[in-house]
Design a protein around this motif. Structure first.
Motif, short mmCIF file in Angstrom:
data_model
loop_
_atom_site.label_atom_id
_atom_site.label_comp_id
_atom_site.label_asym_id
_atom_site.label_seq_id
_atom_site.Cartn_x
_atom_site.Cartn_y
_atom_site.Cartn_z
N HIS A 103 60.19 40.46 50.77
CA HIS A 103 59.66 41.72 51.63
C HIS A 103 60.94 42.75 51.57
O HIS A 103 61.76 42.54 51.01
N GLY A 131 58.76 46.92 56.18
CA GLY A 131 57.75 46.04 57.01
C GLY A 131 57.76 45.97 58.28
O GLY A 131 56.84 45.52 59.07
N ALA A 186 55.08 47.20 49.40
CA ALA A 186 55.25 45.70 49.63
C ALA A 186 55.23 45.04 48.22
O ALA A 186 56.06 44.19 47.97
#
Length: 258
Positions: free
Chosen positions: A22, A26, A171
């Motif tokens: 990630h 995020g 992402a």
């Protein structure tokens, strides 16, 4: 080493760490909420997002990643910040808490509290998601519809349809380009829970976590010597599902920042 990061707000420093494959973005849904009370620094781990890889010959594991993060905040002139992490970042946060390198730690669905079959399942899911992220045109196509978002993000968030298409694409790109993915994932195969914490820690788990099912919260809570918090209506990435709830848990558990 210098790590890519976003920084805003004022108050006691708070480091935010993401999960494997990630990136720091995020944390975007909660960044402004946390910045109301903290000097918030969301970091890309080495070999993730926009951060450079670890030096040649340095293995990717929780120890080397944690050491790099600690060296990063030391370079900023910080000492013993608060820390919050999700998934792999949650484990790193707890590991740093076991060394008293931080003031407090909040771990959201931390890695490392799985059984062998649960780890094998999580590894298979993550590798499948990475294959999808590497398929030409699939992330951009999936990001354009609610059905597509559910396909690529449904195992990670409880409400994939609410995600902006740009966030889904970003992402997927972070997962696709993650230099440390395979080695980090393999290193987790035999990872044990960290040593007992020396500072206050909080374990919180997404009620609808489909990657690391919430039964793992029982083991994590036993390790911490306390009950785990259940994040209602949230998946593995609770920052996207309920930003207000996640921000409240982190700020309350970090104590009075005045």
């Amino acid at each position: 080493m210098e790590l890519a990061h976003d920084r805003r707000g004022s108050g006691p420093p708070l480091i935010l760490l993401h999960g494997i494959g990630h990136h720091r973005h995020g944390w975007a849904p909660v960044l402004d909420l946390l910045a109301e009370r903290h000097d918030v620094i969301a970091v890309d781990l080495p070999g993730h997002g926009d951060s450079p890889p670890l030096p040649y010959g340095t293995p990717y594991n929780v120890e080397t990643l944690g050491r790099a993060v600690r060296g990063f905040w030391t370079g900023l002139g910080l000492s013993r910040p608060h820390i919050a992490g999700n998934s792999l970042g949650g484990y790193i946060a707890l590991d740093l808490a076991s060394c008293a390198d931080v003031r407090t730690a909040v771990a959201l669905s931390p890695a490392g509290f799985w059984s062998r079959p649960e780890y094998a399942y999580a590894r298979a899911v993550l590798r499948l998601l990475r294959l999808g992220a590497r398929a030409d045109g699939l992330p951009a196509l999936a990001a354009g519809t609610d059905e597509g978002k559910a396909l690529v993000m449904g195992l990670l968030v409880a409400r994939p349809g609410r995600l902006p298409g740009a966030a889904v694409r970003a992402a997927a790109e972070a997962l696709r380009d993650c230099a440390g993915f395979e080695e980090t994932l393999d290193s987790l195969a035999w990872v044990a829970p960290p040593a007992p914490p020396k500072v206050p820690v909080t374990i919180a788990w997404g009620e609808r976590d489909r990657l690391l099912p919430r039964r793992q919260a029982v083991r994590a809570a036993r390790w911490a010597g306390q009950r785990a918090l259940l994040l209602r209506g949230c998946g593995h990435l609770p920052m996207s599902d309920d930003p207000e709830l996640v921000a409240r848990v982190i700020t309350e558990r970090c104590g009075d920042p005045r």
